[in-house]
Write a protein that holds these residues in place. Structure first.
Motif, PDB file in Angstrom:
ATOM      1  N   GLU A  50       0.823  -1.196   0.050  1.00 31.58           N
ATOM      2  CA  GLU A  50       0.105  -0.057  -0.268  1.00 31.58           C
ATOM      3  C   GLU A  50       0.808   1.309   0.117  1.00 31.58           C
ATOM      4  O   GLU A  50       1.766   1.277   0.623  1.00 31.58           O
ATOM      5  CB  GLU A  50      -1.032   0.255   1.080  1.00 31.58           C
ATOM      6  N   ASP A  51       0.522   2.425  -0.612  1.00 30.30           N
ATOM      7  CA  ASP A  51       1.027   3.629  -0.717  1.00 30.30           C
ATOM      8  C   ASP A  51       0.462   4.298   0.360  1.00 30.30           C
ATOM      9  O   ASP A  51      -0.768   5.153   0.265  1.00 30.30           O
ATOM     10  CB  ASP A  51       0.786   4.332  -2.066  1.00 30.30           C
ATOM     11  N   THR A 129       4.449   8.673  15.961  1.00 29.12           N
ATOM     12  CA  THR A 129       4.823   7.434  15.331  1.00 29.12           C
ATOM     13  C   THR A 129       3.896   6.305  15.594  1.00 29.12           C
ATOM     14  O   THR A 129       3.128   6.328  16.572  1.00 29.12           O
ATOM     15  CB  THR A 129       6.235   7.123  16.128  1.00 29.12           C
ATOM     16  N   VAL A 130       3.499   5.750  14.338  1.00 34.09           N
ATOM     17  CA  VAL A 130       2.224   4.724  14.421  1.00 34.09           C
ATOM     18  C   VAL A 130       3.232   3.214  13.960  1.00 34.09           C
ATOM     19  O   VAL A 130       3.719   3.409  13.062  1.00 34.09           O
ATOM     20  CB  VAL A 130       1.285   5.119  13.602  1.00 34.09           C
ATOM     21  N   ASN A 131       2.688   2.376  14.634  1.00 33.38           N
ATOM     22  CA  ASN A 131       3.410   1.025  14.270  1.00 33.38           C
ATOM     23  C   ASN A 131       2.310   0.226  13.916  1.00 33.38           C
ATOM     24  O   ASN A 131       0.912   0.122  13.912  1.00 33.38           O
ATOM     25  CB  ASN A 131       3.583   0.113  15.702  1.00 33.38           C
ATOM     26  N   GLY A 132       2.579  -0.557  12.799  1.00 38.65           N
ATOM     27  CA  GLY A 132       1.523  -1.433  11.991  1.00 38.65           C
ATOM     28  C   GLY A 132       2.544  -2.571  11.325  1.00 38.65           C
ATOM     29  O   GLY A 132       3.616  -2.922  11.774  1.00 38.65           O
ATOM     30  N   ASN A 133       1.682  -3.213  10.280  1.00 39.06           N
ATOM     31  CA  ASN A 133       2.456  -4.152   9.417  1.00 39.06           C
ATOM     32  C   ASN A 133       1.955  -4.111   8.242  1.00 39.06           C
ATOM     33  O   ASN A 133       0.815  -3.302   7.847  1.00 39.06           O
ATOM     34  CB  ASN A 133       2.222  -5.808  10.114  1.00 39.06           C
ATOM     35  N   SER A 134       2.527  -5.110   7.150  1.00 41.03           N
ATOM     36  CA  SER A 134       2.281  -4.923   5.904  1.00 41.03           C
ATOM     37  C   SER A 134       0.707  -5.230   5.684  1.00 41.03           C
ATOM     38  O   SER A 134       0.109  -4.979   4.430  1.00 41.03           O
ATOM     39  CB  SER A 134       3.071  -5.966   5.245  1.00 41.03           C
ATOM     40  N   ASN A 135      -0.026  -6.166   6.466  1.00 42.98           N
ATOM     41  CA  ASN A 135      -1.383  -6.452   6.432  1.00 42.98           C
ATOM     42  C   ASN A 135      -2.378  -5.285   6.763  1.00 42.98           C
ATOM     43  O   ASN A 135      -3.483  -5.442   6.435  1.00 42.98           O
ATOM     44  CB  ASN A 135      -1.900  -7.623   7.279  1.00 42.98           C
ATOM     45  N   ASP A 139      -5.265   0.790   7.646  1.00 44.20           N
ATOM     46  CA  ASP A 139      -5.584   1.122   8.841  1.00 44.20           C
ATOM     47  C   ASP A 139      -4.661   2.227   9.385  1.00 44.20           C
ATOM     48  O   ASP A 139      -5.221   3.182   9.942  1.00 44.20           O
ATOM     49  CB  ASP A 139      -5.773  -0.125   9.940  1.00 44.20           C
ATOM     50  N   VAL A 140      -3.372   2.044   9.356  1.00 44.85           N
ATOM     51  CA  VAL A 140      -2.528   3.261   9.732  1.00 44.85           C
ATOM     52  C   VAL A 140      -2.846   4.450   8.936  1.00 44.85           C
ATOM     53  O   VAL A 140      -2.634   5.428   9.466  1.00 44.85           O
ATOM     54  CB  VAL A 140      -1.135   2.648   9.370  1.00 44.85           C
ATOM     55  N   ALA A 141      -2.952   4.582   7.473  1.00 42.61           N
ATOM     56  CA  ALA A 141      -3.207   5.286   6.678  1.00 42.61           C
ATOM     57  C   ALA A 141      -4.423   6.207   7.141  1.00 42.61           C
ATOM     58  O   ALA A 141      -4.342   7.563   7.210  1.00 42.61           O
ATOM     59  CB  ALA A 141      -3.228   5.175   5.203  1.00 42.61           C
ATOM     60  N   HIS A 142      -5.473   5.530   7.350  1.00 41.30           N
ATOM     61  CA  HIS A 142      -6.758   5.996   7.744  1.00 41.30           C
ATOM     62  C   HIS A 142      -6.534   6.689   9.291  1.00 41.30           C
ATOM     63  O   HIS A 142      -7.041   7.962   9.347  1.00 41.30           O
ATOM     64  CB  HIS A 142      -8.012   5.007   7.816  1.00 41.30           C
ATOM     65  N   TYR A 143      -5.789   6.272   9.979  1.00 44.13           N
ATOM     66  CA  TYR A 143      -5.487   6.761  11.364  1.00 44.13           C
ATOM     67  C   TYR A 143      -4.851   7.881  11.196  1.00 44.13           C
ATOM     68  O   TYR A 143      -5.292   9.104  11.754  1.00 44.13           O
ATOM     69  CB  TYR A 143      -4.921   5.666  12.220  1.00 44.13           C
ATOM     70  N   ILE A 144      -3.726   8.117  10.284  1.00 44.97           N
ATOM     71  CA  ILE A 144      -2.905   9.449  10.167  1.00 44.97           C
ATOM     72  C   ILE A 144      -3.913  10.370   9.532  1.00 44.97           C
ATOM     73  O   ILE A 144      -3.939  11.512  10.071  1.00 44.97           O
ATOM     74  CB  ILE A 144      -1.810   9.011   9.368  1.00 44.97           C
ATOM     75  N   ALA A 145      -4.652   9.949   8.679  1.00 49.43           N
ATOM     76  CA  ALA A 145      -5.673  10.968   7.915  1.00 49.43           C
ATOM     77  C   ALA A 145      -6.528  11.534   9.095  1.00 49.43           C
ATOM     78  O   ALA A 145      -6.894  12.820   9.211  1.00 49.43           O
ATOM     79  CB  ALA A 145      -6.559  10.464   6.673  1.00 49.43           C
TER      80      ALA A 145
END
Length: 429
Positions: A50-51, A129-135, A139-145
């Protein structure tokens, strides 16, 4: 300025997709959207699935409130504060700048560090700083937005919420395939909750977002089901003779308001889920339907034609005090409240058709928000900024949305079948 911010707080004007064919088209945005640049995030590892920066930019851009800079127009791609030259971004016309970097961490984790800058004041206004994984990079992107949206507007973001909706696909003469679908706010990761040859109606979320209640005709007559999203477990709650419909969760999540005609006339009942106790709360020869709970859980709003034409009423449960809420126009139905209980969305009929309207319950003012003539099933974003609803476009059922002040509008064209019965999730934990 505050009015402008509130008008633009469209936290979820993103595409809901069925097989990736439902796409948001902004038809009207705010007069002067805020220019924002989201620079591609730095990453030196293998190509990611994902980008993240693009998802963030797309989320913000779909709101109708922000004007997003195209990547090809960016003069540089900074990854850290020392690489940011504010003069370049001012010349480019950006008011805000988002930069970030992704780094591999232990156990397959990925760390995303994101910074938001006020270009005009040349200062950092947020970093996390947000932690996630390739899967779960989406979710990480939506949280940042969500965080960027809140930092700029002062209003909680909801790009991380979900929407469910029903699709109806014609297979042949008098044959349809109905699906209850759930998708991310941007239409990604759609999945089918239920597929049936019979209609599916009235999906509604529990207040913690863990369950859905809905009406299914799979047993040849309408029955109410509750489904646990994490496990897929479902159970039939009510299946009396006659109508079983319009479930609505209480704010505490322990009760369902229902419409039953088991006693001969459509009435509002309350079912206590733990005990199965059923309480009838309306008694009138008119039709009472479409219940919705007030945020405090002490009142129900519902549609009734007891006055001759459908209008919205409020019933205070402890005292059984009943009062009529809507008076303007001959037809008002399907009331839904904002989380603070102040604004009531509804389907309002005038000489030109059925429209989405909103009434300020503090002042009594009614505003008609849409101009299409076959609008139905309004559902409100959990932050009270957007009303999503079903309408017709090109002979098909589509979803559309409008801000509570009517300044921002969008549609969601679909190429396969009709889309209807949207329901917006609460904020998800």
């Amino acid at each position: 300025m505050i009015k402008r911010l509130l008008a633009g707080a469209l936290l979820l004007v993103s595409a809901l997709t069925v097989r990736a064919d439902l796409v948001v088209e902004i038809t009207q945005g705010v007069d002067a959207p805020t220019p924002v640049a989201v620079v591609p995030f730095g990453w030196d590892g293998e190509v990611l699935s994902e980008d993240v920066a693009k998802i963030v930019s797309d989320d913000l851009g779909r709101s109708g409130f922000f004007s997003m800079m195209k990547r090809e127009s960016m003069l540089s791609a900074p990854r850290s504060r020392d690489q940011v030259f504010f003069r370049d971004w001012r010349i480019s016309g950006s008011d805000y700048l988002v930069i970030g970097r992704l780094q591999p961490a232990t156990n397959g984790q990925i760390t995303a560090t994101v910074e938001l800058y006020d270009v005009l004041k040349e200062r950092q206004i947020w970093v996390e700083t947000v932690n996630g994984n390739s899967n779960n990079l989406r979710d990480v992107a939506h949280y940042i937005a969500d965080q960027i949206f809140q930092q700029i507007t002062g209003i909680k973001g909801a790009f991380s919420t979900r929407i469910v909706y029903v699709t109806a696909e014609m297979l042949g003469k008098d044959k349809y395939r109905y699906r209850l679908q759930m998708a991310d706010s941007d239409g990604a990761r759609p999945r089918t909750i239920l597929e049936s040859k019979e209609p599916i109606l009235s999906p509604t979320w529990s207040k913690d977002g863990s369950k859905l209640a809905y009406v299914s005709f799979e047993s040849t007559r309408p029955s109410i089901y509750v489904q646990h999203l994490a496990t897929g477990q479902r159970q039939r709650i009510q299946s009396f003779k006659g109508l079983n419909g319009a479930p609505a969760w209480s704010p505490q999540g322990d009760r369902l308001a229902l419409v039953l005609s088991k006693d001969g006339n459509p009435e509002i009942y309350i079912l206590t889920l733990a005990t199965g106790q059923l309480e009838r709360v309306t008694r009138h020869y008119g039709i009472d339907t479409e219940p919705t709970w007030a945020p405090d859980g002490e009142s129900l709003l519902f549609t009734s034609d007891r006055g001759g034409m459908p209008q919205i009423y409020s019933l205070h449960l402890p005292t059984k005090n009943l009062k009529r809420i809507t008076f303007e126009g001959k037809y008002n139905s399907r009331g839904r409240l904002t989380q603070d209980g102040r604004f009531l969305s509804m389907v309002h009929q005038d000489a030109s058709g059925f429209h989405i309207a909103v009434q300020d319950l503090k002042t009594g003012r009614l505003d008609i928000l849409t101009s299409t003539g076959l609008d139905e099933s309004p559902t409100i974003a959990p932050n009270g900024s957007i009303i999503l609803y079903a309408t017709k476009k090109g002979g098909r059922g589509v979803l559309a949305g409008v801000s509570l002040d009517g300044r921002v509008r969008f549609t969601m064209p679909n190429t396969q079948g009709d889309v209807r019965e949207p329901a917006w999730s609460p904020f998800l934990q």
